[in-house]
Design a protein around this motif. Structure first.
Motif, PDB file in Angstrom:
ATOM      1  N   ILE A  57       0.825  -1.098  -0.103  1.00 18.44           N
ATOM      2  CA  ILE A  57       0.104   0.017  -0.180  1.00 18.44           C
ATOM      3  C   ILE A  57       0.862   1.259  -0.073  1.00 18.44           C
ATOM      4  O   ILE A  57       0.323   2.421   0.205  1.00 18.44           O
ATOM      5  CB  ILE A  57      -1.340   0.173   1.157  1.00 18.44           C
ATOM      6  CG1 ILE A  57      -0.310   0.061   2.441  1.00 18.44           C
ATOM      7  CG2 ILE A  57      -1.947  -1.139   0.983  1.00 18.44           C
ATOM      8  CD1 ILE A  57      -1.357   0.243   3.731  1.00 18.44           C
ATOM      9  N   GLY A  58       2.088   1.180  -0.059  1.00 21.05           N
ATOM     10  CA  GLY A  58       2.870   2.295  -0.104  1.00 21.05           C
ATOM     11  C   GLY A  58       3.715   2.744   0.974  1.00 21.05           C
ATOM     12  O   GLY A  58       4.540   3.884   0.947  1.00 21.05           O
ATOM     13  N   VAL A  59       3.649   2.079   1.968  1.00 22.62           N
ATOM     14  CA  VAL A  59       4.286   2.448   3.371  1.00 22.62           C
ATOM     15  C   VAL A  59       5.844   1.839   3.030  1.00 22.62           C
ATOM     16  O   VAL A  59       6.107   0.968   2.500  1.00 22.62           O
ATOM     17  CB  VAL A  59       3.708   1.698   4.617  1.00 22.62           C
ATOM     18  CG1 VAL A  59       4.761   2.012   5.982  1.00 22.62           C
ATOM     19  CG2 VAL A  59       2.431   2.013   4.762  1.00 22.62           C
ATOM     20  N   PRO A  60       6.877   2.858   3.074  1.00 28.59           N
ATOM     21  CA  PRO A  60       8.317   2.614   2.771  1.00 28.59           C
ATOM     22  C   PRO A  60       8.936   1.740   3.598  1.00 28.59           C
ATOM     23  O   PRO A  60       9.748   1.854   4.530  1.00 28.59           O
ATOM     24  CB  PRO A  60       8.985   4.046   3.173  1.00 28.59           C
ATOM     25  CG  PRO A  60       8.029   4.494   3.858  1.00 28.59           C
ATOM     26  CD  PRO A  60       6.604   4.303   3.943  1.00 28.59           C
ATOM     27  N   VAL A  61       8.515   0.538   3.572  1.00 27.43           N
ATOM     28  CA  VAL A  61       9.195  -0.741   4.183  1.00 27.43           C
ATOM     29  C   VAL A  61      10.003  -1.750   3.506  1.00 27.43           C
ATOM     30  O   VAL A  61      10.626  -2.348   3.914  1.00 27.43           O
ATOM     31  CB  VAL A  61       7.995  -1.580   5.194  1.00 27.43           C
ATOM     32  CG1 VAL A  61       7.442  -0.624   6.202  1.00 27.43           C
ATOM     33  CG2 VAL A  61       7.113  -2.371   4.222  1.00 27.43           C
ATOM     34  N   PHE A  62       9.999  -1.590   2.096  1.00 26.50           N
ATOM     35  CA  PHE A  62      10.747  -2.569   1.135  1.00 26.50           C
ATOM     36  C   PHE A  62      12.044  -1.921   0.865  1.00 26.50           C
ATOM     37  O   PHE A  62      11.985  -0.639   0.460  1.00 26.50           O
ATOM     38  CB  PHE A  62       9.743  -2.852  -0.147  1.00 26.50           C
ATOM     39  CG  PHE A  62       8.606  -3.400   0.029  1.00 26.50           C
ATOM     40  CD1 PHE A  62       8.222  -4.383   0.909  1.00 26.50           C
ATOM     41  CD2 PHE A  62       7.681  -3.462  -0.839  1.00 26.50           C
ATOM     42  CE1 PHE A  62       7.168  -4.873   1.204  1.00 26.50           C
ATOM     43  CE2 PHE A  62       6.393  -4.142  -1.079  1.00 26.50           C
ATOM     44  CZ  PHE A  62       6.232  -5.137  -0.003  1.00 26.50           C
ATOM     45  N   ALA A  63      13.109  -2.442   1.028  1.00 28.69           N
ATOM     46  CA  ALA A  63      14.301  -2.236   0.297  1.00 28.69           C
ATOM     47  C   ALA A  63      14.157  -2.075  -1.210  1.00 28.69           C
ATOM     48  O   ALA A  63      13.640  -3.212  -1.812  1.00 28.69           O
ATOM     49  CB  ALA A  63      15.404  -3.099   0.962  1.00 28.69           C
ATOM     50  N   GLY A  64      14.595  -1.128  -1.769  1.00 29.70           N
ATOM     51  CA  GLY A  64      14.858  -1.088  -3.081  1.00 29.70           C
ATOM     52  C   GLY A  64      13.498  -0.428  -3.965  1.00 29.70           C
ATOM     53  O   GLY A  64      13.422  -0.671  -5.337  1.00 29.70           O
ATOM     54  N   GLY A  65      12.600  -0.073  -3.131  1.00 24.00           N
ATOM     55  CA  GLY A  65      11.576   0.361  -3.911  1.00 24.00           C
ATOM     56  C   GLY A  65      10.226  -0.008  -3.167  1.00 24.00           C
ATOM     57  O   GLY A  65       9.983  -0.812  -2.240  1.00 24.00           O
ATOM     58  N   GLN A  66       8.989   0.579  -3.508  1.00 20.54           N
ATOM     59  CA  GLN A  66       7.788   0.591  -2.721  1.00 20.54           C
ATOM     60  C   GLN A  66       6.613   0.253  -3.536  1.00 20.54           C
ATOM     61  O   GLN A  66       6.716   0.255  -4.891  1.00 20.54           O
ATOM     62  CB  GLN A  66       7.596   1.951  -2.009  1.00 20.54           C
ATOM     63  CG  GLN A  66       8.690   2.313  -1.044  1.00 20.54           C
ATOM     64  CD  GLN A  66       8.929   1.348  -0.065  1.00 20.54           C
ATOM     65  OE1 GLN A  66       8.192   0.557   0.463  1.00 20.54           O
ATOM     66  NE2 GLN A  66      10.322   1.226   0.069  1.00 20.54           N
ATOM     67  N   GLY A  67       5.309  -0.297  -2.814  1.00 23.24           N
ATOM     68  CA  GLY A  67       4.309  -0.461  -3.467  1.00 23.24           C
ATOM     69  C   GLY A  67       4.299  -1.709  -4.467  1.00 23.24           C
ATOM     70  O   GLY A  67       4.944  -2.550  -4.444  1.00 23.24           O
TER      71      GLY A  67
END
Length: 165
Positions: A57-67
């Protein structure tokens, strides 16, 4: 469970890129293993699903990109494989904390299942052949994943012995 979600969110940013793959070397797999060693399979699944949902949903928790773009990228298969790999690891951990069992289960169950997801997404989304997918999604990560599995096993044993049941 909330602490495990938070730990996974933070660990994703302890990462660095490799020049020949869209995959990142990240501490996230260590904390996912630790989650599996601390929680039962159902709770492990829920923690990982919440982490993936937050990123989707776009919360910035992924390394390397979001969503959703990150989940639909050539590395998306890793994320979806975790939903299988780490609950399986939680099932295989046994009832008593044991470093050797934890480490072996991680290396023989969670790591290969994660690699299958990564290879499949590299092949189908990244449109590369099997050899190139193995080079991009598996081979450079094996030494680090074995070390992270051992570190998670050690931490998992220590924490399971220290935490109240």
């Amino acid at each position: 469970m909330a602490l495990c979600v938070a730990l996974n969110c933070v660990a994703a940013f302890i990462s660095f890129p490799l020049p020949f793959t869209p995959g990142l070397v990240t501490a996230l797999t260590l904390t996912l293993s630790l989650t599996a060693f601390l929680l039962p399979p159902k709770q492990t699944f829920i923690v990982i699903a919440i982490y993936i949902l937050l990123g989707a949903i776009g919360v910035p928790v992924f390394a390397g990109g979001q969503g959703l773009a990150r989940l639909l990228s050539p590395v998306g298969g890793f994320y979806f494989a975790w939903l299988v790999a780490f609950p399986l690891l939680s099932m295989a951990k046994g009832s008593e904390p044991n470093f050797k069992r934890y480490a072996i289960a991680d290396v023989l169950i969670a790591v290969p299942v994660t690699y299958v997801g990564g290879v499949l997404s590299m092949m189908f989304v990244g449109e590369v052949g099997l050899t190139q997918a193995l080079t991009m999604a598996v081979l450079p990560f094996i030494p680090g994943d074995v070390m992270k599995a051992c570190a998670a096993a050690w931490l998992g044993v220590k924490l399971n012995r220290a935490l109240p049941k």
